[in-house]
Design an enzyme around this catalytic site. Structure first.
Site, mmCIF file in Angstrom:
data_model
loop_
_atom_site.group_PDB
_atom_site.id
_atom_site.type_symbol
_atom_site.label_atom_id
_atom_site.label_comp_id
_atom_site.label_asym_id
_atom_site.label_seq_id
_atom_site.Cartn_x
_atom_site.Cartn_y
_atom_site.Cartn_z
ATOM 1 N N GLN A 20 75.561 38.246 67.840
ATOM 2 C CA GLN A 20 74.717 37.077 68.079
ATOM 3 C C GLN A 20 75.264 36.197 69.215
ATOM 4 O OE1 GLN A 20 71.812 35.988 67.068
ATOM 5 N NE2 GLN A 20 71.333 37.554 65.542
ATOM 6 N N SER A 21 75.902 36.818 70.188
ATOM 7 C CA SER A 21 76.532 36.081 71.280
ATOM 8 C C SER A 21 75.539 35.279 72.114
ATOM 9 C CB SER A 21 77.270 37.070 72.191
ATOM 10 O OG SER A 21 77.618 36.475 73.421
ATOM 11 N N ASN A 22 75.801 33.980 72.257
ATOM 12 C CA ASN A 22 75.010 33.143 73.172
ATOM 13 C C ASN A 22 75.266 33.536 74.628
ATOM 14 O OD1 ASN A 22 73.827 31.292 71.214
ATOM 15 N ND2 ASN A 22 75.890 30.524 70.929
ATOM 16 N N ALA A 78 79.952 39.124 70.518
ATOM 17 C CA ALA A 78 79.548 39.472 69.163
ATOM 18 C C ALA A 78 78.045 39.724 69.137
ATOM 19 C CB ALA A 78 79.919 38.350 68.200
ATOM 20 N N ALA A 94 75.987 36.487 75.764
ATOM 21 C CA ALA A 94 75.259 37.716 76.067
ATOM 22 C C ALA A 94 73.794 37.416 76.351
ATOM 23 C CB ALA A 94 75.392 38.695 74.896
#
Length: 337
Positions: free
Chosen positions: A80-82, A78, A84
């Protein structure tokens, strides 16, 4: 088991074990007599990329990418992916290019969510970001990018959301042994090990590690923060089974080994709840510790609810795995304010 795992390619991103700490001030704040002592495992305290649970998975994923001679690491998540953000940081540490296929999974369009938090850090770590609508097949797009890069003479390693492949789960199988060793040193045994359940890899890895070590995988309990409960249980069961197969083909799970709980998802993934906001504030104001609003905040809200309603009364100590995600607090500034 650990000797078998470390023979796999691995790119070290952690510097030793993460500590386990007791939250005495929080226990006092809850004012519950006869309730279990609360401990946290600080998997938010890792040096690369701001820390977080995904680094344990990325040690094996980046390790395999390097072993295969890849020059690019591609993953999905997503906006705001951690995962990523930590993939971008780990790739930078390993000398790999990084591409992120990020989707608008959460229907939020305020300035803080669109530009702050993990989004800011993805750029800072030098990742190439491909933004797509929330309803697309991000993994298919990632695979298409790998084909295009191959035509240019490059080689890409592709992994899906959360790094939650059977290989990625080995990071938390190793963590299971780490927890058992720390239990022996502390002279206690946790009755429950609580984690948030998004892409299911943290729960699946811990369960596989405990099962392979002859311990009880049902000690791990997760609160779903992404999928409806039946889907979360099915995905966690399947991923845990596949992860265990990588470690110990002679062992199998029974239905009661995998415990996934609902009640904290609220209106959906990434959507704040009042219980999450209370949990984040309570832990911050009693212990000076920071939970993220998407994963840890909701799972810790489940822990607080279970303690308040007395369902864990007279049990042994409880361990909560703090999975990181601090940058998300800045992306959720309007909700927290």
């Amino acid at each position: 088991m650990l000797d078998q795992l470390v023979r796999r390619p691995r790119f070290l991103l952690l510097e030793g074990r993460t500590p386990i700490q007791r939250l005495i001030r929080l226990e006092q704040s809850l004012g519950c007599h006869g309730c279990p002592p609360i401990y946290v495992k600080r998997d938010d305290l890792m040096g690369v990329g701001g820390g977080g649970n995904k680094l344990r998975k990325l040690e094996f994923l980046i390790g395999e990418a390097l072993d295969q001679g890849c020059d690019t690491f591609i993953t999905t998540g997503a906006r705001q992916s951690n995962h990523a953000r930590l993939s971008a940081a780990a790739a930078a540490r390993a000398g790999l290019s990084c591409e992120l296929v990020l989707t608008d999974t959460v229907a939020r369009y305020d300035e803080a969510y669109l530009r702050n938090g993990n989004v800011l850090l993805d750029d800072l770590f030098g990742a190439t970001v491909l933004r797509r609508p929330g309803d697309v097949d991000a993994f298919a797009i990632a695979e298409e990018r790998a084909v295009l890069l191959s035509a240019e003479g490059r080689r890409a390693y592709v992994v899906g959301s959360g790094g939650s492949s059977p290989l990625g789960c080995l990071g938390y199988a190793v963590c299971a042994e780490e927890i058992m060793a720390q239990e022996a040193e502390l002279g206690l045994r946790f009755s429950r090990i609580i984690v948030p359940n998004g892409s299911s890899g943290t729960h699946a890895g811990l369960a596989a590690g405990l099962k392979a070590a002859g311990d009880e995988p049902s000690r791990v309990e997760s609160f779903t923060v992404l999928a409806p409960i039946e889907k979360a249980r099915a995905v966690t069961n399947e991923l845990a089974r596949r992860a265990l197969g990588v470690i110990d083909r002679a062992s199998t799970f029974v239905a009661s080994d995998i415990v996934v709980t609902d009640g904290q998802l609220g209106d959906g993934y990434g959507v704040p709840t009042e219980a999450m906001l209370e949990a984040v504030r309570l832990v911050a104001r009693s212990e000076g510790l920071l939970l993220d609003p998407v994963y840890g905040g909701k799972a810790f809200a489940g822990l607080i609810a279970a303690i308040r309603n007395g369902s864990w009364r007279s049990e042994g100590p409880v361990l909560f795995v703090m999975t990181g995600g601090l940058p998300g607090l800045f992306a959720y500034e309007p909700a927290l304010r």
